[in-house]
Write an enzyme that holds these catalytic residues in place. Structure first.
Site, PDB file in Angstrom:
ATOM      1  N   GLY A   1       1.984 -27.467  19.280  1.00 25.38           N
ATOM      2  CA  GLY A   1       3.185 -26.888  19.522  1.00 25.38           C
ATOM      3  C   GLY A   1       2.775 -25.585  19.732  1.00 25.38           C
ATOM      4  O   GLY A   1       1.760 -25.060  19.280  1.00 25.38           O
TER       5      GLY A   1
ATOM      6  N   GLN B   1       4.045 -16.516  20.347  1.00 29.00           N
ATOM      7  CA  GLN B   1       2.727 -16.478  20.203  1.00 29.00           C
ATOM      8  C   GLN B   1       2.038 -16.179  21.326  1.00 29.00           C
ATOM      9  O   GLN B   1       0.714 -16.304  21.494  1.00 29.00           O
ATOM     10  CB  GLN B   1       2.469 -18.096  19.851  1.00 29.00           C
TER      11      GLN B   1
ATOM     12  N   CYS C   1      -2.488 -23.375  13.135  1.00 24.58           N
ATOM     13  CA  CYS C   1      -1.698 -22.725  13.898  1.00 24.58           C
ATOM     14  C   CYS C   1      -2.498 -21.843  15.224  1.00 24.58           C
ATOM     15  O   CYS C   1      -3.382 -21.312  14.382  1.00 24.58           O
ATOM     16  CB  CYS C   1      -0.981 -21.614  13.099  1.00 24.58           C
ATOM     17  N   LEU C   2      -2.201 -21.970  16.294  1.00 25.08           N
ATOM     18  CA  LEU C   2      -3.086 -21.289  17.171  1.00 25.08           C
ATOM     19  C   LEU C   2      -3.217 -19.796  17.022  1.00 25.08           C
ATOM     20  O   LEU C   2      -4.177 -19.341  17.632  1.00 25.08           O
ATOM     21  CB  LEU C   2      -2.431 -21.639  18.744  1.00 25.08           C
TER      22      LEU C   2
ATOM     23  N   HIS D   1       7.826 -25.856  12.091  1.00 26.08           N
ATOM     24  CA  HIS D   1       6.748 -24.698  12.398  1.00 26.08           C
ATOM     25  C   HIS D   1       6.966 -23.758  13.199  1.00 26.08           C
ATOM     26  O   HIS D   1       7.040 -22.487  13.265  1.00 26.08           O
ATOM     27  CB  HIS D   1       5.227 -25.351  12.519  1.00 26.08           C
ATOM     28  N   GLU D   2       7.599 -24.426  14.481  1.00 23.37           N
ATOM     29  CA  GLU D   2       7.679 -23.640  15.592  1.00 23.37           C
ATOM     30  C   GLU D   2       9.016 -22.857  15.625  1.00 23.37           C
ATOM     31  O   GLU D   2       8.870 -21.924  16.060  1.00 23.37           O
ATOM     32  CB  GLU D   2       7.725 -24.380  16.928  1.00 23.37           C
TER      33      GLU D   2
ATOM     34  N   HIS E   1       8.594 -19.956  13.657  1.00 26.10           N
ATOM     35  CA  HIS E   1       7.721 -18.731  14.777  1.00 26.10           C
ATOM     36  C   HIS E   1       8.771 -18.100  15.021  1.00 26.10           C
ATOM     37  O   HIS E   1       8.651 -16.534  15.199  1.00 26.10           O
ATOM     38  CB  HIS E   1       6.910 -19.331  15.560  1.00 26.10           C
TER      39      HIS E   1
HETATM   40 ZN   LIG Z   1       1.758 -21.699  14.839  1.00 26.66          ZN
END
Ligand SMILES: [Zn+2]
Length: 170
Positions: free
Chosen positions: A48, A53, A90-91, A132-133, A136
């Site tokens: 995701g 991000q 998480c990236l 999660h997204e 963000h």
């Molecule tokens: Zn993340």
């Protein structure tokens, strides 16, 4: 848009704690951004990715889980049920994995890449990734979803990130 234009943003970059702006028109430009975000996510082995991000102040997220692909505009959760704990990565937090408690089943409304209104009912991992997204784009990262004692446990990882001492996801 060239592939190199969007770059992964690493915590503690401030854009990760900013509530992103809604998208009013789903046009070709937005579709290009969604495609590019999706490509970056796949390349970095993520499941995701949210627009902030990659440095964009827009309510856009992409998800690729098994055979399911989502490219969503202005997604919002309108109902939640139950609870589940899954270890998340998480990236924007290379090297960090934490267990987060979230709703087990959620209902999301969004626009798809064509600008059509869609509703998604999701459970388990898909529900977790969506939460999660969507967090963000509301300026919330997974470290603010864990209790204080857990934050202490990951404080050395966070210090490394603050000093820029991490390995970027390949
Ligand atoms: Zn993340």
């Amino acid at each position: 848009m060239k592939e190199t234009e969007l770059k992964l943003v690493i915590w503690p970059n401030k854009i990760l704690t900013r509530k992103c702006k809604p998208v009013f028109v789903v046009d070709e430009k937005i579709r290009q951004i969604l495609d590019e975000m999706y490509n970056i996510m796949v390349k970095k082995n993520g499941i995701g990715l949210a627009a902030n991000q990659v440095g964009l102040d827009k309510r856009l997220i992409v998800i690729g889980l098994n055979d399911q692909i989502f490219k969503l505009v202005n997604p919002c959760i309108f109902k939640k049920e139950g609870s589940i704990k899954i270890v998340e990565g998480c990236l924007s937090f290379p090297g960090l994995e934490i267990e987060v408690k979230r709703a087990k089943r959620i209902w999301v409304s969004a626009l798809n890449h064509k600008g059509e209104q869609i509703d998604i009912e999701a459970t388990d991992l898909l529900a977790v990734v969506l939460q999660h997204e969507i967090d963000h784009i509301n300026g919330i990262t997974f470290i603010s979803r864990i209790p204080f004692w857990k934050k202490i446990k990951i404080s050395s990882n966070l210090r490394k990130l603050k000093r820029g001492k991490y390995e970027l996801p390949k």
